[in-house]
Design a protein around this motif. Structure first.
Motif, PDB file in Angstrom:
ATOM      1  N   ASN A 215       3.424  -5.409   5.692  1.00  0.00           N
ATOM      2  CA  ASN A 215       4.697  -6.651   5.496  1.00  0.00           C
ATOM      3  C   ASN A 215       5.001  -7.627   6.447  1.00  0.00           C
ATOM      4  O   ASN A 215       4.936  -7.293   7.640  1.00  0.00           O
ATOM      5  CB  ASN A 215       5.891  -5.864   4.922  1.00  0.00           C
TER       6      ASN A 215
ATOM      7  N   CYS B   1       1.635  -0.013   5.537  1.00  0.00           N
ATOM      8  CA  CYS B   1       2.600  -1.454   5.509  1.00  0.00           C
ATOM      9  C   CYS B   1       1.951  -2.471   6.168  1.00  0.00           C
ATOM     10  O   CYS B   1       1.822  -2.432   7.662  1.00  0.00           O
ATOM     11  CB  CYS B   1       3.838  -1.077   5.848  1.00  0.00           C
TER      12      CYS B   1
ATOM     13  N   ARG C 116       7.328 -10.728   7.840  1.00  0.00           N
ATOM     14  CA  ARG C 116       8.512 -11.382   7.626  1.00  0.00           C
ATOM     15  C   ARG C 116       8.595 -12.507   8.399  1.00  0.00           C
ATOM     16  O   ARG C 116       7.900 -12.630   9.566  1.00  0.00           O
ATOM     17  CB  ARG C 116       9.828 -10.292   7.998  1.00  0.00           C
TER      18      ARG C 116
ATOM     19  N   CYS D 231       9.126  -6.398  11.442  1.00  0.00           N
ATOM     20  CA  CYS D 231       8.099  -5.955  10.322  1.00  0.00           C
ATOM     21  C   CYS D 231       6.940  -5.245  10.970  1.00  0.00           C
ATOM     22  O   CYS D 231       6.607  -5.376  12.107  1.00  0.00           O
ATOM     23  CB  CYS D 231       7.625  -7.388   9.514  1.00  0.00           C
ATOM     24  N   CYS D 232       6.256  -4.799   9.994  1.00  0.00           N
ATOM     25  CA  CYS D 232       5.134  -3.906  10.257  1.00  0.00           C
ATOM     26  C   CYS D 232       3.872  -4.963  10.807  1.00  0.00           C
ATOM     27  O   CYS D 232       3.006  -4.639  11.548  1.00  0.00           O
ATOM     28  CB  CYS D 232       4.505  -2.942   9.235  1.00  0.00           C
TER      29      CYS D 232
ATOM     30  N   THR E 145       4.221   1.490   9.309  1.00  0.00           N
ATOM     31  CA  THR E 145       4.438   2.755   8.525  1.00  0.00           C
ATOM     32  C   THR E 145       3.259   3.170   7.709  1.00  0.00           C
ATOM     33  O   THR E 145       2.614   2.170   7.081  1.00  0.00           O
ATOM     34  CB  THR E 145       5.767   2.519   7.736  1.00  0.00           C
TER      35      THR E 145
ATOM     36  N   CYS F  24       6.725  -3.680   2.215  1.00  0.00           N
ATOM     37  CA  CYS F  24       7.675  -2.913   3.055  1.00  0.00           C
ATOM     38  C   CYS F  24       8.077  -1.526   2.480  1.00  0.00           C
ATOM     39  O   CYS F  24       8.107  -1.595   1.281  1.00  0.00           O
ATOM     40  CB  CYS F  24       9.084  -3.692   3.203  1.00  0.00           C
ATOM     41  N   LEU F  25       7.607  -0.615   3.128  1.00  0.00           N
ATOM     42  CA  LEU F  25       7.957   0.862   2.797  1.00  0.00           C
ATOM     43  C   LEU F  25       9.162   1.258   3.144  1.00  0.00           C
ATOM     44  O   LEU F  25       9.607   2.739   2.660  1.00  0.00           O
ATOM     45  CB  LEU F  25       6.804   1.627   3.363  1.00  0.00           C
ATOM     46  N   GLY F  26      10.119   0.662   3.745  1.00  0.00           N
ATOM     47  CA  GLY F  26      11.405   0.896   3.915  1.00  0.00           C
ATOM     48  C   GLY F  26      11.710   1.673   5.278  1.00  0.00           C
ATOM     49  O   GLY F  26      12.805   2.039   5.291  1.00  0.00           O
ATOM     50  N   PHE F  27      10.560   1.700   6.258  1.00  0.00           N
ATOM     51  CA  PHE F  27      10.867   2.245   7.439  1.00  0.00           C
ATOM     52  C   PHE F  27      10.574   1.196   8.720  1.00  0.00           C
ATOM     53  O   PHE F  27       9.928   1.715   9.542  1.00  0.00           O
ATOM     54  CB  PHE F  27       9.949   3.685   7.510  1.00  0.00           C
ATOM     55  N   CYS F  28      10.885   0.246   8.338  1.00  0.00           N
ATOM     56  CA  CYS F  28      10.861  -0.812   9.507  1.00  0.00           C
ATOM     57  C   CYS F  28      11.202  -0.252  10.884  1.00  0.00           C
ATOM     58  O   CYS F  28      12.037   0.463  11.047  1.00  0.00           O
ATOM     59  CB  CYS F  28      11.507  -2.158   9.121  1.00  0.00           C
TER      60      CYS F  28
HETATM   61  S1  FES Z   1       8.068  -4.095   7.118  1.00  0.00           S
HETATM   62 FE1  FES Z   1       6.795  -2.033   7.127  1.00  0.00          FE
HETATM   63  S2  FES Z   1       8.187  -0.708   6.466  1.00  0.00           S
HETATM   64 FE2  FES Z   1       9.587  -2.483   6.327  1.00  0.00          FE
END
Ligand code: FES
Length: 102
Positions: free
Chosen positions: A20, A18, A22, A28-29, A71, A61-65
């Motif tokens: 991502n 990830c 923000r 965010c990652c 992630t 985003c993989l949903g584990f921020c």
């Molecule tokens: S921003 Fe990386 S898992 Fe949500």
């Protein structure tokens, strides 16, 4: 539409990282090293000559921020996926071992 199954079948392991990003103030990652981890992994795969069979793919985003690290998901042919979060640069060697194991 083009069928790319023969291309995809060359891949033994796909690693999602990830990266991502923000806006400021949101976790965010990217903020916790996701992009740097992805680039370091990609470089290492290329240096080791594994980049054609072991793919590193950056994702949204993989949903584990979290507010520690990125992630990472490792998908290996024929096995259940492995997922890690709070992954930082210091975890590279551990992740690497999982990626290259037979
Ligand atoms: S921003 Fe990386 S898992 Fe949500």
């Amino acid at each position: 539409m083009k069928d790319i199954k023969s291309e995809v079948e060359k891949c033994k392991v796909q690693v999602l990282v990830c990266t991502n990003e923000r806006p400021p103030g949101k976790t965010c990652c990217f903020k916790y090293g996701g992009q740097d981890f992805y680039l370091a992994l990609k470089t290492r795969l290329k240096q080791e000559g594994l980049h054609n069979t072991h793919w590193a793919t950056r994702t949204g985003c993989l949903g584990f921020c979290n507010d520690v690290g990125t992630t990472v998901a490792i998908h290996r042919k024929g096995e259940s996926s492995q997922w890690f979060n709070e992954v930082t640069a210091t975890d590279m060697d551990s992740i690497w071992k999982e990626i290259v194991r037979e």
